[in-house]
Design a protein around this motif. Structure first.
Motif, short mmCIF file in Angstrom:
data_model
loop_
_atom_site.label_atom_id
_atom_site.label_comp_id
_atom_site.label_asym_id
_atom_site.label_seq_id
_atom_site.Cartn_x
_atom_site.Cartn_y
_atom_site.Cartn_z
N VAL A 172 -17.94 26.71 29.19
CA VAL A 172 -18.40 27.24 30.48
C VAL A 172 -19.73 27.97 30.38
O VAL A 172 -20.37 28.23 31.41
N GLY A 173 -20.17 28.28 29.17
CA GLY A 173 -21.42 29.01 29.00
C GLY A 173 -22.62 28.37 29.67
O GLY A 173 -23.41 29.06 30.33
N PRO A 174 -22.81 27.05 29.54
CA PRO A 174 -23.96 26.41 30.20
C PRO A 174 -23.95 26.54 31.72
O PRO A 174 -24.98 26.37 32.36
N ARG A 175 -22.79 26.87 32.28
CA ARG A 175 -22.70 27.07 33.73
C ARG A 175 -22.96 28.53 34.12
O ARG A 175 -22.86 28.88 35.30
N GLY A 176 -23.26 29.38 33.15
CA GLY A 176 -23.49 30.79 33.44
C GLY A 176 -22.23 31.58 33.63
O GLY A 176 -22.23 32.64 34.27
N ILE A 177 -21.12 31.11 33.05
CA ILE A 177 -19.82 31.77 33.14
C ILE A 177 -19.46 32.32 31.77
O ILE A 177 -19.61 31.62 30.76
N THR A 178 -18.98 33.54 31.71
CA THR A 178 -18.54 34.12 30.45
C THR A 178 -17.02 34.01 30.32
O THR A 178 -16.29 33.96 31.31
N ALA A 179 -16.56 33.96 29.07
CA ALA A 179 -15.12 33.91 28.78
C ALA A 179 -14.85 34.78 27.57
O ALA A 179 -15.38 34.52 26.48
N ASN A 180 -14.05 35.80 27.75
CA ASN A 180 -13.69 36.72 26.66
C ASN A 180 -12.21 37.03 26.70
O ASN A 180 -11.55 36.87 27.73
N CYS A 181 -11.71 37.49 25.57
CA CYS A 181 -10.30 37.86 25.45
C CYS A 181 -10.19 39.32 25.03
O CYS A 181 -10.91 39.77 24.14
N ILE A 182 -9.31 40.06 25.68
CA ILE A 182 -9.02 41.44 25.30
C ILE A 182 -7.69 41.46 24.57
O ILE A 182 -6.70 40.91 25.04
N ALA A 183 -7.68 42.09 23.39
CA ALA A 183 -6.46 42.16 22.57
C ALA A 183 -5.99 43.61 22.47
O ALA A 183 -6.50 44.37 21.65
N PRO A 184 -5.04 44.02 23.30
CA PRO A 184 -4.54 45.39 23.22
C PRO A 184 -3.64 45.61 22.02
O PRO A 184 -2.98 44.70 21.53
N GLY A 185 -3.63 46.85 21.56
CA GLY A 185 -2.62 47.30 20.62
C GLY A 185 -1.48 47.92 21.40
O GLY A 185 -1.10 47.42 22.47
N PHE A 186 -0.93 49.02 20.89
CA PHE A 186 0.16 49.70 21.61
C PHE A 186 -0.41 50.39 22.84
O PHE A 186 -1.25 51.28 22.74
N ILE A 187 0.05 49.95 24.01
CA ILE A 187 -0.36 50.55 25.28
C ILE A 187 0.87 51.18 25.92
O ILE A 187 1.86 50.51 26.21
N ASP A 188 0.80 52.48 26.11
CA ASP A 188 1.91 53.23 26.70
C ASP A 188 1.94 53.02 28.21
O ASP A 188 1.02 52.43 28.80
#
Length: 250
Positions: A172-188
């Protein structure tokens, strides 16, 4: 016109915090969930628009996106969780020890449940929204610190989400769209452990961090908002960890 932000799994915990963060910035936010009552309460608390939807079901996702009426600017795939914490089905009553085929069938069902809840739900949501997404849009998926160990169906499913997101970024980058992943640890303050987190394990999880505190939904919500902001247009293809140093990268 405000951005249209879709947050799957927005009926509680991290998803609700993410929705509230975007609503507070003036975005038009749609949240999804499977429990209509819980979703309605979250919508009232966040001022987001609720749509009852099981994003692991193709027909539900197709109907969801068709009903939005315009392209999505930000997709946040928060739907998921560790189905291993769900109550297991009782063993057959006519045998003390299940046959090998029954044991393998139960293992297959358990693995498919986590793959559906975490990987398939994310892929379907992105596949449905991506064709109409415009330049400047953002895709944010959710992995886990558990992916770094991947000894369970949940960890493997989240590792797959992280790997898939990296490949998606190149697409999707060539279309000007970003893609990222968030990896949480322990979230209360979430329902992740289904009430099965012991005091001892909670202390171990906090003790593994560098800052000696539990993560909070707001920690993840802030990073999610940043990744969808103009300041993050050159951040793509990444897995970003929110775990207080319990897992570090180099």
């Amino acid at each position: 016109m405000p951005r249209l932000v879709l947050v799957t799994g927005g009926s509680g915990g991290i998803g609700s915090a993410v929705a509230q963060r975007f609503v507070g910035s003036g975005d038009d936010v749609v949240i999804t969930g499977r429990d209509a009552d819980r979703l309605a309460r979250a919508a009232e608390a966040t001022n987001a628009r609720p749509v009852v939807c099981d994003v692991a079901r193709p027909h539900d996702v197709a109907d969801l996106v068709a009903g939005l009426g315009r392209p999505v600017d930000v997709v946040v795939g928060m739907a998921g969780g560790n189905t291993g914490f769900d109550d297991a089905a009782p063993a057959p009553s006519d045998a003390d020890t299940p046959a090998e085929a029954d044991r393998l069938a139960a293992a297959a069902d358990a693995w498919r449940a986590n793959l559906d809840a975490n990987l398939i739900s994310t892929v379907l949501t992105v596949e449905a929204t991506l064709p109409q997404m415009r330049e400047g849009s953002s895709i944010i998926t959710v992995g886990s610190i558990g992916a770094e160990y991947a000894g369970s169906s949940y960890g493997v499913a989240k590792a797959a989400v992280q790997a898939w997101t990296a490949g998606l970024s190149a697409k999707v980058g060539p279309r000007g769209i970003t893609a990222n992943c968030i990896a949480p640890g322990f979230i209360d303050e979430t329902g992740y452990f289904r009430g099965k987190l012991s005091v001892e394990r909670r202390e171990r999880l906090i003790g593994a961090t560098h800052d000696k505190r539990a993560g909070l939904p707001a920690d993840v919500a802030g990073l999610t908002w940043f990744l969808a902001s103009p300041q993050a247009r050159h951040v793509t293809g990444q897995t970003l960890h929110v775990n207080g140093g319990a897992h570090t990268t180099r």
